[in-house]
Motif scaffolding. Structure first.
Motif, PDB file in Angstrom:
ATOM      1  N   PHE A 135      -1.608   7.489  -5.663  1.00 22.32           N
ATOM      2  CA  PHE A 135      -1.232   6.364  -4.978  1.00 22.32           C
ATOM      3  C   PHE A 135      -0.038   5.951  -6.264  1.00 22.32           C
ATOM      4  O   PHE A 135       1.558   5.630  -5.725  1.00 22.32           O
ATOM      5  CB  PHE A 135      -2.644   5.552  -5.139  1.00 22.32           C
ATOM      6  N   ASP A 136      -0.560   6.616  -7.505  1.00 24.44           N
ATOM      7  CA  ASP A 136       0.994   5.683  -8.149  1.00 24.44           C
ATOM      8  C   ASP A 136       1.255   6.876  -8.403  1.00 24.44           C
ATOM      9  O   ASP A 136       2.665   6.143  -9.457  1.00 24.44           O
ATOM     10  CB  ASP A 136       0.127   5.787  -9.831  1.00 24.44           C
ATOM     11  N   VAL A 137       1.178   8.105  -8.787  1.00 17.75           N
ATOM     12  CA  VAL A 137       2.807   9.577  -8.847  1.00 17.75           C
ATOM     13  C   VAL A 137       3.246   9.036  -7.681  1.00 17.75           C
ATOM     14  O   VAL A 137       4.855   8.701  -7.425  1.00 17.75           O
ATOM     15  CB  VAL A 137       1.894  10.125  -8.740  1.00 17.75           C
ATOM     16  N   GLY A 138       2.762   8.535  -6.147  1.00 12.58           N
ATOM     17  CA  GLY A 138       4.044   8.130  -5.368  1.00 12.58           C
ATOM     18  C   GLY A 138       4.143   7.249  -5.485  1.00 12.58           C
ATOM     19  O   GLY A 138       5.785   7.353  -4.604  1.00 12.58           O
ATOM     20  N   PHE A 139       4.073   6.186  -5.670  1.00  8.16           N
ATOM     21  CA  PHE A 139       4.934   4.906  -6.393  1.00  8.16           C
ATOM     22  C   PHE A 139       6.006   5.172  -6.994  1.00  8.16           C
ATOM     23  O   PHE A 139       7.445   4.588  -6.934  1.00  8.16           O
ATOM     24  CB  PHE A 139       4.109   3.991  -6.371  1.00  8.16           C
ATOM     25  N   ILE A 161       1.072  -1.042   0.197  1.00  8.97           N
ATOM     26  CA  ILE A 161      -0.200   0.203  -0.248  1.00  8.97           C
ATOM     27  C   ILE A 161       0.643   1.548   0.185  1.00  8.97           C
ATOM     28  O   ILE A 161       0.526   2.218  -0.907  1.00  8.97           O
ATOM     29  CB  ILE A 161      -0.736  -0.523   1.752  1.00  8.97           C
ATOM     30  N   ASP A 162       1.799   1.578   0.845  1.00 10.24           N
ATOM     31  CA  ASP A 162       2.642   2.981   0.854  1.00 10.24           C
ATOM     32  C   ASP A 162       3.987   2.620   0.894  1.00 10.24           C
ATOM     33  O   ASP A 162       4.859   1.463   1.395  1.00 10.24           O
ATOM     34  CB  ASP A 162       1.964   2.833   2.222  1.00 10.24           C
ATOM     35  N   ARG A 192       6.425   4.519   1.921  1.00  5.92           N
ATOM     36  CA  ARG A 192       7.209   4.706   2.904  1.00  5.92           C
ATOM     37  C   ARG A 192       7.422   3.073   3.089  1.00  5.92           C
ATOM     38  O   ARG A 192       8.821   3.452   4.244  1.00  5.92           O
ATOM     39  CB  ARG A 192       6.554   5.546   3.461  1.00  5.92           C
ATOM     40  N   ASP A 193       6.746   2.406   3.239  1.00  6.97           N
ATOM     41  CA  ASP A 193       7.032   1.240   4.253  1.00  6.97           C
ATOM     42  C   ASP A 193       7.996   0.089   3.010  1.00  6.97           C
ATOM     43  O   ASP A 193       7.863  -0.967   3.654  1.00  6.97           O
ATOM     44  CB  ASP A 193       5.949   0.224   4.910  1.00  6.97           C
ATOM     45  N   GLY A 194       9.180   1.023   2.335  1.00  5.76           N
ATOM     46  CA  GLY A 194       9.691   0.303   1.518  1.00  5.76           C
ATOM     47  C   GLY A 194       8.867  -0.864  -0.185  1.00  5.76           C
ATOM     48  O   GLY A 194       9.272  -1.568  -0.140  1.00  5.76           O
ATOM     49  N   HIS A 195       7.577  -0.652   0.051  1.00  6.55           N
ATOM     50  CA  HIS A 195       6.900  -1.394  -0.767  1.00  6.55           C
ATOM     51  C   HIS A 195       7.183  -0.357  -2.249  1.00  6.55           C
ATOM     52  O   HIS A 195       7.328   0.392  -2.819  1.00  6.55           O
ATOM     53  CB  HIS A 195       5.469  -1.131  -0.882  1.00  6.55           C
ATOM     54  N   ARG A 196       6.953  -1.191  -3.352  1.00  9.88           N
ATOM     55  CA  ARG A 196       7.646  -1.316  -4.316  1.00  9.88           C
ATOM     56  C   ARG A 196       6.298  -1.305  -6.246  1.00  9.88           C
ATOM     57  O   ARG A 196       5.691  -2.208  -6.156  1.00  9.88           O
ATOM     58  CB  ARG A 196       8.700  -1.965  -4.676  1.00  9.88           C
ATOM     59  N   LEU A 197       6.970  -0.891  -6.922  1.00  7.26           N
ATOM     60  CA  LEU A 197       5.924  -1.105  -8.315  1.00  7.26           C
ATOM     61  C   LEU A 197       6.702  -2.296  -8.727  1.00  7.26           C
ATOM     62  O   LEU A 197       7.589  -3.266  -8.737  1.00  7.26           O
ATOM     63  CB  LEU A 197       6.736   0.573  -8.958  1.00  7.26           C
ATOM     64  N   VAL A 198       5.442  -3.241  -9.471  1.00  9.97           N
ATOM     65  CA  VAL A 198       5.828  -4.927  -9.444  1.00  9.97           C
ATOM     66  C   VAL A 198       4.939  -4.378 -10.998  1.00  9.97           C
ATOM     67  O   VAL A 198       5.902  -5.872 -11.881  1.00  9.97           O
ATOM     68  CB  VAL A 198       5.393  -5.744  -9.304  1.00  9.97           C
ATOM     69  N   GLU A 199       4.581  -3.517 -11.907  1.00 12.18           N
ATOM     70  CA  GLU A 199       3.846  -3.448 -13.465  1.00 12.18           C
ATOM     71  C   GLU A 199       3.461  -2.006 -13.137  1.00 12.18           C
ATOM     72  O   GLU A 199       2.807  -1.601 -12.590  1.00 12.18           O
ATOM     73  CB  GLU A 199       2.361  -4.943 -13.283  1.00 12.18           C
ATOM     74  N   ILE A 200       3.552  -1.243 -14.532  1.00  9.88           N
ATOM     75  CA  ILE A 200       2.868  -0.392 -15.508  1.00  9.88           C
ATOM     76  C   ILE A 200       2.115  -0.360 -16.788  1.00  9.88           C
ATOM     77  O   ILE A 200       3.366  -1.290 -17.290  1.00  9.88           O
ATOM     78  CB  ILE A 200       3.940   0.661 -15.513  1.00  9.88           C
ATOM     79  N   GLY A 201       1.485   0.152 -16.387  1.00 11.17           N
ATOM     80  CA  GLY A 201       0.233  -0.153 -17.672  1.00 11.17           C
ATOM     81  C   GLY A 201      -0.176   1.373 -18.376  1.00 11.17           C
ATOM     82  O   GLY A 201      -0.544   2.377 -17.403  1.00 11.17           O
TER      83      GLY A 201
END
Length: 243
Positions: free
Chosen positions: A93-97, A13-14, A16-25
């Motif tokens: 959400f998307d722009v933040g990632f 979700i966030d 800032r918790d170390g989460h990353r992108l796995v797919e972009i379309g």
């Protein structure tokens, strides 16, 4: 105007918790017409993907283990979106990632991002909430509201969701780019077709004169005039009552 309709999938979700992108379309439109250009990339997030998120988009660790990391695809992705208006559902959400991934790039002579400094951003969730206050405005809810077929959408997928969002956005802002009346009328029509994950999306453009205008007969004309007169009388009565 060049627009890029964009969606992402992530490990959580966030960022800032170390989460990353796995797919972009992403899907490109110019002047509300699909150009046929798309961007799609799976990404190795270099971390574990949470199980509850895998249940949403179906992308597990094994599926992206051999995919490039974001740093390897950043330039191609940036070239696709730079300067465009980005159409995104729940854009923060998307722009933040994306901004988080851009900040993590090391050793660049010229940094990329932030996205908002190089692209205009249009959030269709904000738009939908203004247009339909108090109602559900998820992508699925908007598909139902605007009669857009998303029956092939079992799991979330970035490119598929971007294509669906493109249709939703067009419906929200004035309707389809074109209308197909007859599949056999292809001699006077131009067809742009995308093939994506086994799905065929076809856009058709009609030339002037293809829409046949049927004039009312005398009986229909008189019935219409009588109906208009009834509504006009009712309006005057209500106005007089309010006065």
């Amino acid at each position: 105007m060049r627009q890029v309709i964009l969606d992402t999938e992530t490990t959580g979700i966030d960022p800032r918790d170390g989460h990353r992108l796995v797919e972009i379309g992403a899907v490109e439109m110019v002047n509300r017409r699909f150009t046929g250009r798309t961007y799609h990339q799976y990404i190795n997030p270099e971390r574990h993907i949470d199980a509850e998120v895998v249940a949403v988009h179906g992308i597990d660790d094994a599926k992206v283990a051999n995919e490039p990391v974001f740093a390897q695809v950043a330039d191609d992705f940036w070239a696709f979106i730079e300067g465009a208006e980005l159409v995104i559902h729940n854009a923060p959400f998307d722009v933040g990632f994306i901004d988080h991934e851009l900040k993590m790039l090391k050793g660049r002579a010229q940094p990329l991002g932030p996205v908002a400094d190089h692209c205009r951003i249009l959030d269709t969730l904000v738009m939908a909430r203004k247009m339909h206050p108090g109602q559900r405005n998820s992508l699925d809810a908007l598909c139902k509201r605007y009669a857009i077929d998303n029956g092939h959408r079992v799991l979330h997928g970035a490119l598929l969701d971007a294509e669906i969002l493109a249709d939703v956005y067009l419906a929200m802002t004035g309707g389809q780019t074109a209308l197909t009346l007859d599949a056999d009328a292809s001699q006077n029509q131009r067809s742009d077709t995308q093939e994506t994950s086994g799905l065929s999306i076809q856009r058709m453009t009609l030339t002037p004169g293809q829409l046949r205008v049927i004039a009312p007969n005398e009986q229909e004309r008189q019935a219409h005039q009588a109906k208009c007169a009834t509504h006009q009388l009712r309006w005057f009565e209500e106005a007089a009552h309010d006065a």
